[in-house]
Scaffold this motif. Sequence first.
Motif, PDB file in Angstrom:
ATOM      1  N   GLY A 189       6.607   7.783 -14.020  1.00  0.00           N
ATOM      2  CA  GLY A 189       6.215   8.255 -15.368  1.00  0.00           C
ATOM      3  C   GLY A 189       6.308   6.707 -16.294  1.00  0.00           C
ATOM      4  N   ALA A 190       6.213   6.901 -17.649  1.00  0.00           N
ATOM      5  CA  ALA A 190       5.936   5.889 -18.436  1.00  0.00           C
ATOM      6  C   ALA A 190       6.381   6.344 -19.794  1.00  0.00           C
ATOM      7  CB  ALA A 190       4.607   5.238 -18.221  1.00  0.00           C
ATOM      8  N   HIS A 242      11.764  11.399 -14.806  1.00  0.00           N
ATOM      9  CA  HIS A 242      10.810  10.511 -15.884  1.00  0.00           C
ATOM     10  C   HIS A 242      11.668   9.339 -16.210  1.00  0.00           C
ATOM     11  CE1 HIS A 242       8.502   9.281 -19.422  1.00  0.00           C
ATOM     12  NE2 HIS A 242       7.811  10.336 -19.279  1.00  0.00           N
ATOM     13  N   VAL A 243      11.074   8.110 -16.241  1.00  0.00           N
ATOM     14  CA  VAL A 243      11.912   6.923 -16.568  1.00  0.00           C
ATOM     15  C   VAL A 243      12.495   7.079 -17.843  1.00  0.00           C
ATOM     16  CG1 VAL A 243       9.777   5.804 -17.198  1.00  0.00           C
ATOM     17  CG2 VAL A 243      11.477   4.366 -16.377  1.00  0.00           C
ATOM     18  N   VAL A 244      12.153   7.774 -18.911  1.00  0.00           N
ATOM     19  CA  VAL A 244      12.841   7.739 -20.098  1.00  0.00           C
ATOM     20  C   VAL A 244      14.053   8.519 -20.024  1.00  0.00           C
ATOM     21  CG1 VAL A 244      12.359   8.408 -22.692  1.00  0.00           C
ATOM     22  CG2 VAL A 244      10.830   7.268 -21.373  1.00  0.00           C
ATOM     23  N   ASP A 245      13.920   9.692 -19.323  1.00  0.00           N
ATOM     24  CA  ASP A 245      15.164  10.512 -19.094  1.00  0.00           C
ATOM     25  C   ASP A 245      16.227   9.489 -18.313  1.00  0.00           C
ATOM     26  OD1 ASP A 245      14.676  12.784 -19.995  1.00  0.00           O
ATOM     27  OD2 ASP A 245      13.696  13.637 -18.269  1.00  0.00           O
ATOM     28  N   LEU A 246      15.699   8.744 -17.137  1.00  0.00           N
ATOM     29  CA  LEU A 246      16.600   7.992 -16.591  1.00  0.00           C
ATOM     30  C   LEU A 246      17.423   6.791 -17.352  1.00  0.00           C
ATOM     31  CD1 LEU A 246      17.181   7.134 -13.541  1.00  0.00           C
ATOM     32  CD2 LEU A 246      15.803   5.235 -14.020  1.00  0.00           C
ATOM     33  N   MET A 332       6.001  13.836 -16.653  1.00  0.00           N
ATOM     34  CA  MET A 332       5.925  12.526 -15.894  1.00  0.00           C
ATOM     35  C   MET A 332       4.588  12.166 -15.746  1.00  0.00           C
ATOM     36  SD  MET A 332       9.070  13.081 -13.403  1.00  0.00           S
ATOM     37  CE  MET A 332      10.023  14.889 -13.438  1.00  0.00           C
ATOM     38  N   ILE A 333       3.612  12.991 -15.060  1.00  0.00           N
ATOM     39  CA  ILE A 333       2.431  12.586 -14.559  1.00  0.00           C
ATOM     40  C   ILE A 333       1.360  12.301 -16.082  1.00  0.00           C
ATOM     41  CG2 ILE A 333       0.575  13.490 -13.525  1.00  0.00           C
ATOM     42  CD1 ILE A 333       2.327  15.061 -11.477  1.00  0.00           C
TER      43      ILE A 333
END
Length: 348
Positions: A189-190, A242-246, A332-333
């Motif tokens: 994701g982004a 998702h990178v933002v969750d991460l 994510m997608i």
Amino acid sequence: MANTVLVTGGAGYIGSHACVELLQAGYKVVVVDNLVNSKTESLKRVQKITGKALTFYEIDVRDKEGLADIFAKESISTVIHFAGLKAVGESCEQPLNYYHNNVYGTLVLIEVMCDANVRQLVFSSSATVYGESVHAQYSEDFPLGAINPYGRSKAMIEDILRDLSAADKLTQSNNPWKIALLRYFNPIGAHESGMIGEDPNGIPNNLMPYVSQVAIGKLAQLSVFGNDYPTRDGTGIRDYIHVVDLVKGHIKAIATLEGEKFQSGGCHAYNLGAGRGYSVLEIIETFEKVTDKKINYKFSPRRAGDLAECFANPELALKQLNWKVEKSLDDMIADAWRWQLKNPQGYS
Ligand code: NAD
Ligand code: UFG
């Protein structure tokens, strides 16, 4: 005054998203990055998204003097250590490069932190430190047993950090280390703005950027590695996050390091994953649904070193960091695709 966080590798994929969240949470951010796998454009965009400035030093974390100068200049309270090399295949071809960059780089960083009396660290570890298990859902107390030099470099760093923390008890340090080892599952994701995202060099190794590049017509066909795994549809299952969750997990980790649990120091590992897995075919199907693009794929033999199924038990992170994922696979997608459409050549 706001606390200052030093972000090593802050220009990279996960680091740039972490900078956004840190700035938005009110932290001052100092980035060190040697740009071996990133561009300063990502940091310009971080500042555009947030409307806030950060400080950037182009430096290798193995440059001890340079790093010490930065600690002398900036009043850093916490370090998030992302800097490192991360390609599994390349690590098998260049093990020394990986150990030097990842393990020696971390040694230099923690020596400089010791000298500067900064002892709060969040480290980017990986689910790849776990050994193969009969259970597909991995908990933090599962045995470790990385199977490639990249994974072993992460496992070695975890050992070093645990030893460092254990030594505090023996020396009765009055400023003990507070360390969170965050074991990421599969970040994709982004940022929802589509301004920052993953920008792999050359042909991507990982599934999501590969699928995106097939969808946009840069690559002709996806190879699905193996359709004979003992999984629900025969393809590999992973825990995509998702990178933002991460990166939100990192902000929670800093708060936890500063709280009661770590009052007398410690070094603890936490899985950052969603706690459920998707197969390669499920990823393709969801990608097609969300983007309305057809993915051309074929089945190929299994890729060496791949597990059939791997997903997190994220309960400890929920209990101790007060963190869990919020975004869905569709999010994510959709976000990965927005980034790809807006930046077909990445940051170039
Ligand atoms: P990335 O390559 O996009 O970011 C790493 C950054 O570190 C890059 O900007 C690179 O230029 C910098 N860097 C590398 N070596 C350096 C050095 N010696 N000195 C200074 N800067 C240096 O990778 P990413 O996906 O953002 O990963 C960040 C961290 O998370 C890495 O440590 C990686 O191993 C870990 N991790 C990533 C994943 C994943 O799937 N992306 C999964 C698990 C763990
Ligand atoms: N896959 C394909 N075709 C591709 C790429 C991948 O079928 O072109 C499959 C793989 O076989 C696997 C799944 O898609 O079943 C995910 O593969 P990725 O390469 O995207 O991710 P991995 O789980 O292999 O590894 C990633 C990171 C590692 C990290 C690990 C942590 O690349 O650095 O997650 O679990 F350590």
